[in-house]
Scaffold this active site. Structure first.
Site, PDB file in Angstrom:
ATOM      1  N   CYS A  82      18.378  55.699  16.688  1.00  0.00           N
ATOM      2  CA  CYS A  82      19.223  54.589  17.118  1.00  0.00           C
ATOM      3  C   CYS A  82      19.145  54.460  18.633  1.00  0.00           C
ATOM      4  O   CYS A  82      19.377  55.426  19.355  1.00  0.00           O
ATOM      5  CB  CYS A  82      20.656  54.863  16.665  1.00  0.00           C
ATOM      6  SG  CYS A  82      21.907  53.916  17.526  1.00  0.00           S
ATOM      7  N   GLU A  83      18.819  53.291  19.121  1.00  0.00           N
ATOM      8  CA  GLU A  83      18.678  53.117  20.568  1.00  0.00           C
ATOM      9  C   GLU A  83      20.013  53.126  21.305  1.00  0.00           C
ATOM     10  O   GLU A  83      20.041  53.235  22.521  1.00  0.00           O
ATOM     11  CB  GLU A  83      17.899  51.851  20.891  1.00  0.00           C
ATOM     12  CG  GLU A  83      18.620  50.561  20.627  1.00  0.00           C
ATOM     13  CD  GLU A  83      17.791  49.339  20.986  1.00  0.00           C
ATOM     14  OE1 GLU A  83      18.396  48.266  21.129  1.00  0.00           O
ATOM     15  OE2 GLU A  83      16.559  49.436  21.129  1.00  0.00           O
ATOM     16  N   HIS A  84      21.110  53.043  20.589  1.00  0.00           N
ATOM     17  CA  HIS A  84      22.420  53.019  21.242  1.00  0.00           C
ATOM     18  C   HIS A  84      22.988  54.406  21.493  1.00  0.00           C
ATOM     19  O   HIS A  84      23.710  54.614  22.459  1.00  0.00           O
ATOM     20  CB  HIS A  84      23.413  52.191  20.411  1.00  0.00           C
ATOM     21  CG  HIS A  84      22.935  50.795  20.202  1.00  0.00           C
ATOM     22  ND1 HIS A  84      22.766  50.256  18.947  1.00  0.00           N
ATOM     23  CD2 HIS A  84      22.556  49.840  21.078  1.00  0.00           C
ATOM     24  CE1 HIS A  84      22.307  49.016  19.060  1.00  0.00           C
ATOM     25  NE2 HIS A  84      22.179  48.738  20.342  1.00  0.00           N
ATOM     26  N   HIS A  85      22.696  55.371  20.587  1.00  0.00           N
ATOM     27  CA  HIS A  85      23.234  56.726  20.727  1.00  0.00           C
ATOM     28  C   HIS A  85      22.143  57.790  20.761  1.00  0.00           C
ATOM     29  O   HIS A  85      22.443  58.961  20.932  1.00  0.00           O
ATOM     30  CB  HIS A  85      24.182  57.039  19.562  1.00  0.00           C
ATOM     31  CG  HIS A  85      25.336  56.107  19.478  1.00  0.00           C
ATOM     32  ND1 HIS A  85      25.324  54.988  18.673  1.00  0.00           N
ATOM     33  CD2 HIS A  85      26.537  56.109  20.107  1.00  0.00           C
ATOM     34  CE1 HIS A  85      26.468  54.345  18.806  1.00  0.00           C
ATOM     35  NE2 HIS A  85      27.224  54.995  19.669  1.00  0.00           N
ATOM     36  N   GLN A 123      17.779  48.982  13.311  1.00  0.00           N
ATOM     37  CA  GLN A 123      17.204  48.772  11.985  1.00  0.00           C
ATOM     38  C   GLN A 123      16.793  47.314  11.800  1.00  0.00           C
ATOM     39  O   GLN A 123      15.759  47.026  11.188  1.00  0.00           O
ATOM     40  CB  GLN A 123      18.200  49.201  10.909  1.00  0.00           C
ATOM     41  CG  GLN A 123      17.639  49.087   9.508  1.00  0.00           C
ATOM     42  CD  GLN A 123      18.564  49.669   8.464  1.00  0.00           C
ATOM     43  OE1 GLN A 123      19.322  50.599   8.736  1.00  0.00           O
ATOM     44  NE2 GLN A 123      18.511  49.128   7.255  1.00  0.00           N
ATOM     45  N   HIS A 151      22.641  56.006   8.983  1.00  0.00           N
ATOM     46  CA  HIS A 151      22.659  56.160  10.441  1.00  0.00           C
ATOM     47  C   HIS A 151      23.620  57.272  10.824  1.00  0.00           C
ATOM     48  O   HIS A 151      24.817  57.180  10.564  1.00  0.00           O
ATOM     49  CB  HIS A 151      23.100  54.851  11.107  1.00  0.00           C
ATOM     50  CG  HIS A 151      22.101  53.756  10.949  1.00  0.00           C
ATOM     51  ND1 HIS A 151      21.342  53.312  11.997  1.00  0.00           N
ATOM     52  CD2 HIS A 151      21.732  53.023   9.867  1.00  0.00           C
ATOM     53  CE1 HIS A 151      20.539  52.345  11.577  1.00  0.00           C
ATOM     54  NE2 HIS A 151      20.762  52.156  10.281  1.00  0.00           N
ATOM     55  N   CYS A 153      24.688  57.904  13.658  1.00  0.00           N
ATOM     56  CA  CYS A 153      25.678  57.411  14.625  1.00  0.00           C
ATOM     57  C   CYS A 153      26.913  56.865  13.898  1.00  0.00           C
ATOM     58  O   CYS A 153      27.976  56.740  14.494  1.00  0.00           O
ATOM     59  CB  CYS A 153      25.074  56.360  15.561  1.00  0.00           C
ATOM     60  SG  CYS A 153      24.420  54.910  14.740  1.00  0.00           S
TER      61      CYS A 153
END
Length: 191
Positions: A82-85, A123, A151, A153
């Site tokens: 996940c590019e956010h976490h 995703q 996920h 996250c």
């Protein structure tokens, strides 16, 4: 479609190892114990492996038989970050196309999923990238991609929705415009 991943020549594993050690120490984890001494190096190597896709050639063949039914591979396992976490998400892909003049070597359906999954990702974007790559490489009548993933996250932090999964799809060509073709694809995909 252009890849946005670092190649091996642009990686600096020594710097990544130093950064991993600093990261762990910043979180209060002592890295000088026997069990953790080599952890920063292992972390650097593990992340480099997870973020580096294997190279592959898009082997295509003439559609000499004029095959005009779905070519579908399902339950293709994949993992991404996940590019956010920067936490992993794992799942399965179903990838299909209605051939035009060329067909693709079947293993390449799994390879293209892996290729785009090996980078910080969402995703939704991953689903679309796989579909657009097939469209660009094959010029097929239709493309369908469905990804189902868990996920971490969502499951290990925040809401901690253990067991939840996310489903995304991208439909191009007649799989998007023709309801019967779309339904056939979604049924075969198990959605």
């Amino acid at each position: 479609m252009t890849a946005h991943v670092a190649d091996e020549t642009s990686r600096d594993l020594a710097a990544a190892e130093d950064a991993a050690a600093s990261f762990l120490r910043a979180l209060g984890i002592e890295t000088e114990t026997e069990n953790l001494r080599a952890t920063p190096g292992r972390m650097a190597k593990a992340w480099a492996e997870m973020l580096t896709p294997r190279e592959f050639d898009a082997t295509t063949f003439p559609n000499d038989e004029g095959y005009d039914e779905l070519v579908l591979a399902r339950d293709i396992p994949f993992r991404s970050v996940c590019e956010h976490h920067l936490l992993p998400f794992v799942g399965t892909a179903c990838v299909a196309y209605l051939p035009g003049e060329r067909i693709l070597g079947l293993s390449k359906l799994a390879r293209v999923v892996e290729h785009f999954a090996c980078r910080p990702q969402t995703q939704e974007r991953l689903t679309r990238q796989v579909a657009l790559w097939l469209q660009e490489q094959l010029d097929p009548t239709a493309v369908g991609v469905v990804l189902r993933a868990e996920h971490s996250c969502m499951t290990l932090r925040g809401v901690q929705a253990t067991g939840s999964s996310t489903v995304t799809s991208s439909l191009l060509g007649t799989l998007r415009s023709d309801p019967r073709s779309r339904q056939e694809f979604l049924t075969l995909a198990g959605s």
